[in-house]
Design a protein around this motif. Structure first.
Motif, PDB file in Angstrom:
ATOM      1  N   MET A   1      37.996  -1.137 172.207  1.00  0.00           N
ATOM      2  CA  MET A   1      38.459  -0.248 171.152  1.00  0.00           C
ATOM      3  C   MET A   1      37.636   1.032 171.215  1.00  0.00           C
ATOM      4  SD  MET A   1      37.003  -1.790 167.586  1.00  0.00           S
ATOM      5  CE  MET A   1      35.273  -1.799 167.238  1.00  0.00           C
ATOM      6  N   GLU A   2      38.135   2.070 170.581  1.00  0.00           N
ATOM      7  CA  GLU A   2      37.429   3.350 170.578  1.00  0.00           C
ATOM      8  C   GLU A   2      36.891   3.649 169.184  1.00  0.00           C
ATOM      9  OE1 GLU A   2      38.745   6.947 172.866  1.00  0.00           O
ATOM     10  OE2 GLU A   2      39.073   7.676 170.823  1.00  0.00           O
TER      11      GLU A   2
ATOM     12  N   ASP B   1      35.726  -5.110 170.888  1.00  0.00           N
ATOM     13  CA  ASP B   1      36.261  -5.394 169.557  1.00  0.00           C
ATOM     14  C   ASP B   1      35.216  -6.149 168.741  1.00  0.00           C
ATOM     15  OD1 ASP B   1      38.630  -4.249 170.300  1.00  0.00           O
ATOM     16  OD2 ASP B   1      39.709  -6.131 170.546  1.00  0.00           O
TER      17      ASP B   1
ATOM     18  N   PRO C   1      38.692   0.034 165.112  1.00  0.00           N
ATOM     19  CA  PRO C   1      39.139   1.147 165.953  1.00  0.00           C
ATOM     20  C   PRO C   1      39.264   2.436 165.140  1.00  0.00           C
ATOM     21  CG  PRO C   1      40.444  -0.800 166.410  1.00  0.00           C
ATOM     22  CD  PRO C   1      39.602  -1.112 165.209  1.00  0.00           C
TER      23      PRO C   1
END
Length: 66
Positions: free
Chosen positions: A1-2, A14, A53
């Motif tokens: 995830m970012e 995550d 995220p």
């Protein structure tokens, strides 16, 4: 995830915790404060603060001087 830390995007696993995210940019053990999406998070809760995220994290370092 970012997630975004201090304005820079980072790809992370995550469920990363705030304390793990802070370690991505500093190894300092003292004088650090962190906020997630504009809310300051108490250091005692960093390990249990899970990031999502798109979260915006700001990590600040105390600097002495005048």
């Amino acid at each position: 995830m970012e997630i975004v830390i201090n304005g820079l995007a980072h790809q992370v696993a995550d469920g990363i915790s705030l304390d793990q995210a802070v370690l991505l940019i500093t190894s300092s053990a003292t004088g650090i404060a962190a906020a997630v999406n504009g809310d300051v998070v108490r250091r005692a809760t960093w390990p249990s603060t899970r990031l999502a995220p798109g979260d915006q994290i700001e990590v600040m370092t105390a600097v002495q001087g005048g």
